[in-house]
Write a protein that holds these residues in place. Structure first.
Motif, mmCIF file in Angstrom:
data_model
loop_
_atom_site.group_PDB
_atom_site.id
_atom_site.type_symbol
_atom_site.label_atom_id
_atom_site.label_comp_id
_atom_site.label_asym_id
_atom_site.label_seq_id
_atom_site.Cartn_x
_atom_site.Cartn_y
_atom_site.Cartn_z
ATOM 1 N N LEU A 146 0.842 -1.192 0.000
ATOM 2 C CA LEU A 146 0.000 0.000 0.000
ATOM 3 C C LEU A 146 0.878 1.243 0.000
ATOM 4 O O LEU A 146 1.980 1.248 0.562
ATOM 5 N N LEU A 147 0.379 2.315 -0.614
ATOM 6 C CA LEU A 147 1.044 3.607 -0.552
ATOM 7 C C LEU A 147 0.552 4.368 0.675
ATOM 8 O O LEU A 147 -0.655 4.425 0.938
ATOM 9 N N THR A 148 1.443 4.957 1.394
ATOM 10 C CA THR A 148 1.044 5.779 2.534
ATOM 11 C C THR A 148 0.721 7.186 2.052
ATOM 12 O O THR A 148 0.975 7.549 0.898
ATOM 13 N N GLU A 149 0.157 7.988 2.941
ATOM 14 C CA GLU A 149 -0.194 9.368 2.583
ATOM 15 C C GLU A 149 1.037 10.182 2.214
ATOM 16 O O GLU A 149 0.956 11.133 1.431
ATOM 17 N N ARG A 150 2.193 9.831 2.738
ATOM 18 C CA ARG A 150 3.431 10.565 2.448
ATOM 19 C C ARG A 150 4.148 10.026 1.213
ATOM 20 O O ARG A 150 5.227 10.491 0.866
ATOM 21 N N GLY A 151 3.540 9.033 0.558
ATOM 22 C CA GLY A 151 4.153 8.472 -0.635
ATOM 23 C C GLY A 151 5.062 7.298 -0.363
ATOM 24 O O GLY A 151 5.722 6.793 -1.269
ATOM 25 N N GLY A 152 5.118 6.860 0.877
ATOM 26 C CA GLY A 152 5.924 5.704 1.230
ATOM 27 C C GLY A 152 5.186 4.404 0.969
ATOM 28 O O GLY A 152 4.131 4.377 0.326
ATOM 29 N N VAL A 153 5.737 3.327 1.474
ATOM 30 C CA VAL A 153 5.187 2.004 1.215
ATOM 31 C C VAL A 153 4.975 1.264 2.526
ATOM 32 O O VAL A 153 5.815 1.353 3.440
ATOM 33 N N MET A 154 3.867 0.542 2.614
ATOM 34 C CA MET A 154 3.628 -0.303 3.776
ATOM 35 C C MET A 154 2.964 -1.596 3.311
ATOM 36 O O MET A 154 2.256 -1.611 2.295
ATOM 37 N N PRO A 155 3.221 -2.714 4.003
ATOM 38 C CA PRO A 155 2.609 -3.981 3.588
ATOM 39 C C PRO A 155 1.120 -3.996 3.893
ATOM 40 O O PRO A 155 0.663 -3.448 4.887
ATOM 41 N N PHE A 156 0.375 -4.612 3.021
ATOM 42 C CA PHE A 156 -1.054 -4.799 3.235
ATOM 43 C C PHE A 156 -1.281 -5.729 4.421
ATOM 44 O O PHE A 156 -2.195 -5.531 5.220
ATOM 45 N N ASP A 157 -0.437 -6.747 4.547
ATOM 46 C CA ASP A 157 -0.528 -7.707 5.646
ATOM 47 C C ASP A 157 0.878 -7.902 6.201
ATOM 48 O O ASP A 157 1.661 -8.690 5.662
ATOM 49 N N ALA A 158 1.201 -7.187 7.270
ATOM 50 C CA ALA A 158 2.558 -7.209 7.816
ATOM 51 C C ALA A 158 2.981 -8.610 8.263
ATOM 52 O O ALA A 158 4.161 -8.972 8.180
ATOM 53 N N ALA A 159 2.038 -9.426 8.689
ATOM 54 C CA ALA A 159 2.369 -10.769 9.171
ATOM 55 C C ALA A 159 2.753 -11.715 8.041
ATOM 56 O O ALA A 159 3.397 -12.735 8.276
ATOM 57 N N SER A 160 2.369 -11.358 6.802
ATOM 58 C CA SER A 160 2.606 -12.271 5.679
ATOM 59 C C SER A 160 3.678 -11.789 4.721
ATOM 60 O O SER A 160 4.139 -12.561 3.877
ATOM 61 N N ILE A 161 4.084 -10.528 4.811
ATOM 62 C CA ILE A 161 4.959 -9.950 3.801
ATOM 63 C C ILE A 161 6.294 -10.685 3.687
ATOM 64 O O ILE A 161 6.896 -10.764 2.612
#
Length: 232
Positions: A146-161
């Motif tokens: 997923l894209l964060t509001e600041r333009g960064g990146v985060m996993p949709f499912d942190a437990a599975s990434i």
């Protein structure tokens, strides 16, 4: 009797008139009509439309248009199930004795008679409420980003990434082509297409292509031509 119902409204925002736009030499709508008629288990094909040009083309390719769809069922917000329920009620009022009904989408040139026939057999064999075509996601959805509001990146499912693909459960999506159920089931609003008593008919990727953009359209044409060459 067993019938196929094809919803095909006249308005289309992203690809104007896509239900009857020329696709590899024929109107798009011709393909699901022909596939249903060739399946051997569909007695009649009915097109539910609010558009007289679509109705005329549907009849040219062997479908029937016993009624015209009302405007309130042809807007951008009405779901497919409501359209199918309306069609079934209209046909029953005309005296049609309906047993099983398949909903086929109008923009399904990759759908073939064998898939329609196999879906029907799967419905009977499993005593399911619905059987619908699906496809497996080619990449594990648990590792989506997923894209964060600041333009960064985060996993949709942190437990599975960080897990291996083979350790993640496969996921599937609706192919948007074919839905089998009895007329009685379609009319029962308590029974949902994506419910516990439904079954998926999983198709290979080369038989599945959503058509919402011109890029989708061109990709579908390429797939269709390759399939034609393969069966030539």
């Amino acid at each position: 009797m067993n019938i196929a119902i094809i919803p095909a409204r006249g308005d289309s925002k992203r690809i104007p008139r896509k239900n009857i736009k020329d696709f590899c030499g024929q109107p798009m709508l011709a393909y699901p009509i022909k596939a249903a008629l060739q399946s051997g288990i569909v007695d009649k094909v009915v097109v539910s439309t609010d558009d007289h040009e679509i109705a005329d083309i549907a009849r040219q390719y062997g479908a029937q248009v016993p009624f015209m769809r009302q405007p309130n069922l042809a807007d951008d917000y009405t779901g497919t199930s409501a359209v199918i329920r309306d069609a079934i009620r209209q046909l029953q009022q005309l005296g049609w004795d309906l047993k099983y009904c398949a909903c086929l989408y109008a923009t399904t040139p990759l759908l073939n008679a064998t898939v329609i026939r196999d879906g029907y057999q799967q419905l009977l064999a499993n005593t399911a409420d619905y059987v619908f075509t699906s496809a497996r996601f080619s990449f594990p959805i648990q590792r989506a980003l997923l894209l964060t509001e600041r333009g960064g990146v985060m996993p949709f499912d942190a437990a599975s990434i960080g897990k291996r693909s083979q350790d993640l459960a496969p996921a599937y999506h609706d192919a948007g082509q074919l839905y089998w159920a009895s007329a009685e089931t379609w009319l029962d609003t308590n029974k949902q297409v994506f419910g516990d008593n439904s079954r998926m008919q999983v198709l290979p990727d080369h038989l599945v292509q959503d058509i919402d953009t011109l890029d989708d359209w061109h990709r579908a044409e390429l797939l269709y031509k390759l399939l034609q060459q393969e069966h030539a």
